[in-house]
Design a protein around this motif. Structure first.
Motif, PDB file in Angstrom:
ATOM      1  N   GLU A 198       1.644  -6.598   8.339  1.00 17.55           N
ATOM      2  CA  GLU A 198       0.629  -7.387   9.044  1.00 17.55           C
ATOM      3  C   GLU A 198       1.036  -8.842   8.931  1.00 17.55           C
ATOM      4  OE1 GLU A 198      -3.132  -6.331   7.227  1.00 17.55           O
ATOM      5  OE2 GLU A 198      -3.688  -5.181   9.015  1.00 17.55           O
ATOM      6  N   GLY A 199       1.111  -9.515  10.069  1.00 18.41           N
ATOM      7  CA  GLY A 199       1.574 -10.897  10.025  1.00 18.41           C
ATOM      8  C   GLY A 199       2.989 -10.957   9.501  1.00 18.41           C
ATOM      9  N   GLU A 200       3.204 -11.743   8.453  1.00 15.37           N
ATOM     10  CA  GLU A 200       4.546 -11.919   7.895  1.00 15.37           C
ATOM     11  C   GLU A 200       4.721 -11.177   6.580  1.00 15.37           C
ATOM     12  OE1 GLU A 200       6.741 -13.688   9.875  1.00 15.37           O
ATOM     13  OE2 GLU A 200       4.979 -13.523  11.172  1.00 15.37           O
ATOM     14  N   LYS A 201       3.887 -10.183   6.330  1.00 15.88           N
ATOM     15  CA  LYS A 201       3.890  -9.512   5.029  1.00 15.88           C
ATOM     16  C   LYS A 201       3.978  -8.002   5.188  1.00 15.88           C
ATOM     17  CE  LYS A 201       3.351 -10.045   0.492  1.00 15.88           C
ATOM     18  NZ  LYS A 201       4.280 -10.840  -0.329  1.00 15.88           N
ATOM     19  N   VAL A 202       4.861  -7.377   4.408  1.00 12.50           N
ATOM     20  CA  VAL A 202       4.898  -5.919   4.344  1.00 12.50           C
ATOM     21  C   VAL A 202       3.643  -5.435   3.637  1.00 12.50           C
ATOM     22  CG1 VAL A 202       6.072  -3.922   3.322  1.00 12.50           C
ATOM     23  CG2 VAL A 202       7.410  -5.737   4.431  1.00 12.50           C
ATOM     24  N   THR A 203       2.913  -4.534   4.278  1.00 12.34           N
ATOM     25  CA  THR A 203       1.626  -4.080   3.737  1.00 12.34           C
ATOM     26  C   THR A 203       1.642  -2.645   3.239  1.00 12.34           C
ATOM     27  OG1 THR A 203       0.958  -3.497   5.993  1.00 12.34           O
ATOM     28  CG2 THR A 203       0.264  -5.659   5.145  1.00 12.34           C
ATOM     29  N   HIS A 255      -4.752  11.244   3.353  1.00 11.80           N
ATOM     30  CA  HIS A 255      -4.827   9.884   2.809  1.00 11.80           C
ATOM     31  C   HIS A 255      -5.293   8.926   3.898  1.00 11.80           C
ATOM     32  CE1 HIS A 255      -1.172   8.405   4.879  1.00 11.80           C
ATOM     33  NE2 HIS A 255      -0.625   9.570   4.598  1.00 11.80           N
ATOM     34  N   ARG A 256      -5.754   7.753   3.481  1.00 11.29           N
ATOM     35  CA  ARG A 256      -6.159   6.727   4.447  1.00 11.29           C
ATOM     36  C   ARG A 256      -4.935   6.239   5.218  1.00 11.29           C
ATOM     37  NH1 ARG A 256     -11.486   4.338   3.657  1.00 11.29           N
ATOM     38  NH2 ARG A 256     -12.479   5.615   2.045  1.00 11.29           N
ATOM     39  N   ARG A 257      -5.146   5.892   6.482  1.00  9.41           N
ATOM     40  CA  ARG A 257      -4.065   5.254   7.228  1.00  9.41           C
ATOM     41  C   ARG A 257      -3.845   3.859   6.659  1.00  9.41           C
ATOM     42  NH1 ARG A 257      -4.532   3.636  13.507  1.00  9.41           N
ATOM     43  NH2 ARG A 257      -5.920   2.097  12.562  1.00  9.41           N
ATOM     44  N   LEU A 258      -2.608   3.532   6.350  1.00  9.78           N
ATOM     45  CA  LEU A 258      -2.312   2.221   5.788  1.00  9.78           C
ATOM     46  C   LEU A 258      -2.379   1.156   6.881  1.00  9.78           C
ATOM     47  CD1 LEU A 258       0.686   3.041   3.416  1.00  9.78           C
ATOM     48  CD2 LEU A 258      -1.746   2.935   2.882  1.00  9.78           C
ATOM     49  N   PRO A 259      -2.820  -0.054   6.527  1.00 10.07           N
ATOM     50  CA  PRO A 259      -2.893  -1.119   7.531  1.00 10.07           C
ATOM     51  C   PRO A 259      -1.512  -1.594   7.938  1.00 10.07           C
ATOM     52  CG  PRO A 259      -3.374  -1.985   5.348  1.00 10.07           C
ATOM     53  CD  PRO A 259      -3.277  -0.492   5.203  1.00 10.07           C
ATOM     54  N   GLY A 260      -1.415  -2.119   9.133  1.00  8.80           N
ATOM     55  CA  GLY A 260      -0.164  -2.704   9.597  1.00  8.80           C
ATOM     56  C   GLY A 260       0.477  -1.898  10.703  1.00  8.80           C
ATOM     57  N   ARG A 261       1.565  -2.431  11.218  1.00 10.45           N
ATOM     58  CA  ARG A 261       2.342  -1.785  12.277  1.00 10.45           C
ATOM     59  C   ARG A 261       3.787  -1.682  11.818  1.00 10.45           C
ATOM     60  NH1 ARG A 261       5.619  -5.231  14.245  1.00 10.45           N
ATOM     61  NH2 ARG A 261       5.261  -7.454  14.062  1.00 10.45           N
ATOM     62  N   GLY A 313       0.800  -1.212   0.000  1.00  5.30           N
ATOM     63  CA  GLY A 313       0.000   0.000   0.000  1.00  5.30           C
ATOM     64  C   GLY A 313       0.832   1.261   0.000  1.00  5.30           C
ATOM     65  N   LEU A 314       0.230   2.332  -0.511  1.00 11.59           N
ATOM     66  CA  LEU A 314       0.900   3.626  -0.622  1.00 11.59           C
ATOM     67  C   LEU A 314       0.011   4.724  -0.031  1.00 11.59           C
ATOM     68  CD1 LEU A 314       2.021   3.265  -4.345  1.00 11.59           C
ATOM     69  CD2 LEU A 314       3.547   3.179  -2.366  1.00 11.59           C
ATOM     70  N   PRO A 367      11.719 -15.031   9.861  1.00 14.53           N
ATOM     71  CA  PRO A 367      12.369 -15.065   8.542  1.00 14.53           C
ATOM     72  C   PRO A 367      11.427 -14.756   7.383  1.00 14.53           C
ATOM     73  CG  PRO A 367      12.182 -17.278   9.489  1.00 14.53           C
ATOM     74  CD  PRO A 367      11.858 -16.316  10.570  1.00 14.53           C
ATOM     75  N   ALA A 368      10.143 -15.118   7.510  1.00 15.40           N
ATOM     76  CA  ALA A 368       9.202 -14.818   6.430  1.00 15.40           C
ATOM     77  C   ALA A 368       8.993 -13.310   6.306  1.00 15.40           C
ATOM     78  CB  ALA A 368       7.867 -15.522   6.673  1.00 15.40           C
ATOM     79  N   LEU A 369       8.897 -12.625   7.435  1.00 16.00           N
ATOM     80  CA  LEU A 369       8.775 -11.174   7.404  1.00 16.00           C
ATOM     81  C   LEU A 369      10.059 -10.547   6.868  1.00 16.00           C
ATOM     82  CD1 LEU A 369       7.282  -8.553   8.036  1.00 16.00           C
ATOM     83  CD2 LEU A 369       8.123  -8.712  10.397  1.00 16.00           C
ATOM     84  N   ALA A 370      11.208 -11.096   7.268  1.00 14.57           N
ATOM     85  CA  ALA A 370      12.486 -10.589   6.759  1.00 14.57           C
ATOM     86  C   ALA A 370      12.544 -10.712   5.239  1.00 14.57           C
ATOM     87  CB  ALA A 370      13.642 -11.349   7.399  1.00 14.57           C
ATOM     88  N   ALA A 371      12.056 -11.847   4.721  1.00 17.12           N
ATOM     89  CA  ALA A 371      12.045 -12.039   3.267  1.00 17.12           C
ATOM     90  C   ALA A 371      11.105 -11.047   2.590  1.00 17.12           C
ATOM     91  CB  ALA A 371      11.631 -13.472   2.936  1.00 17.12           C
ATOM     92  N   SER A 372       9.937 -10.814   3.187  1.00 15.22           N
ATOM     93  CA  SER A 372       8.991  -9.844   2.627  1.00 15.22           C
ATOM     94  C   SER A 372       9.576  -8.448   2.644  1.00 15.22           C
ATOM     95  CB  SER A 372       7.679  -9.880   3.419  1.00 15.22           C
ATOM     96  OG  SER A 372       6.737  -8.968   2.893  1.00 15.22           O
TER      97      SER A 372
END
Length: 303
Positions: free
Chosen positions: A203-208, A98-104, A79-80, A115-120
């Motif tokens: 969010e979770g293991e993914k860059v959002t 703009h809308r607040r993007l999801p995630g932390r 997201g942007l 490691p999955a988040l690191a890869a993302s």
């Protein structure tokens, strides 16, 4: 110009977006100190971010960022901060909403155990670096050759040395690094320029989402890997760099990791310069302590 209150920013958000009725608001820390930023919750429980420049320069920077972000929607997998409304400011310029993007916000040390988040994270940076350079050029962002960027670092080093507040061993280390011409033979690409702090969301293991594109330029890809290079342990960095390398459309140069570390160290020096130029003793003291800690950490090791 004095900073705007959260209530005045809420009023700007209401004027910018049709149907936005603010219910709660809070100030957000902005990356730039010449931009007022607030988080707004409206009557439909939607969350918005409003940013209002305090100077003409900040206004031009936000407008260029908005133009760039509008071009990137179909190019990146996250997201942007796309502006959904603007409001004119009394003294010229405009506020963007703009809308607040999801995630932390992603923190470097958590990448060691995820490691999955690191890869993302690595794949997200690669997606930025794979962008066609003309997108940044058309938005009016700076464009540098590798040699121009090395000279930019040299000039920066001179300004840091002139403060008299940087340990000599660090200055020597940085001088050797910048004068090693062979380490600066990289292919310039689109660089976000400010992936520290709260600007990468997951969010979770993914860059959002990725925020704050006003520092985007065509320059050294190492700059976007600086934050994780200096903030995470080497084991945490490995999956980031592995995923990044695999996802890049161009070969990764052999000195990328070294320059990334150097860029992270230089970020502390730039914080010192900011404190000196703004005559902020608190920032200067903070930067001096960080430089002392950095010197103790690197010792006499070569860059």
């Amino acid at each position: 110009m004095p900073s705007r209150s959260p209530l005045s920013l809420a009023a700007l958000a209401s004027a910018a977006v049709n149907g936005l009725e603010p219910m709660r608001t809070q100030t957000l820390d902005a990356t730039a100190d010449d931009v007022d930023t607030a988080l707004i919750e409206d009557n439909l429980s939607r969350h918005w971010v409003v940013r209002a420049p305090r100077t003409d320069v900040a206004g031009m920077r936000l407008d260029a960022e908005s133009q760039l972000v509008g071009k990137l929607r179909s190019w990146v997998p996250f997201g942007l901060p796309e502006a959904e409304g603007v409001a004119p400011l009394r003294n010229g310029g405009r506020a963007l909403v703009h809308r607040r993007l999801p995630g932390r916000a992603v923190r470097p040390l958590e990448l060691l155990h995820r490691p999955a988040l690191a890869a993302s994270y690595g794949e997200a940076i690669a997606a930025i670096h794979n962008l066609p350079t003309h997108l940044a050029e058309e938005a009016g962002m700076p464009v540098y050759t590798a040699e121009e960027y090395r000279f930019r670092r040299l000039a920066e080093l001179d300004r840091v040395a002139a403060t008299g507040l940087t340990p000599v061993r660090l200055l020597t280390r940085w001088e050797h690094a910048v004068e090693e011409v062979g380490a600066w033979r990289f292919v310039p690409c689109v660089v976000h320029g400010d992936l520290a702090g709260d600007n990468v969301l997951a969010e979770g293991e993914k860059v959002t989402g990725v925020m704050e594109w006003s520092e985007t330029r065509v320059a050294d890809p190492a700059d976007d890997l600086a934050w994780v290079s200096i903030g995470a342990t080497e084991p945490a960095m490995r999956p980031v760099f592995a995923a990044y390398t695999a996802a890049r459309s161009e070969p990764v140069d052999t000195d990328l990791v070294r320059r990334a570390r150097l860029s992270g160290e230089f970020a502390i020096a730039r914080w010192l310069l900011h404190g000196v130029h703004s005559n902020d003793a608190g920032i200067v003291d903070d930067a001096v302590q960080m430089l002392a800690d950095l010197e103790a950490g690197v010792g006499d090791e070569p860059w």
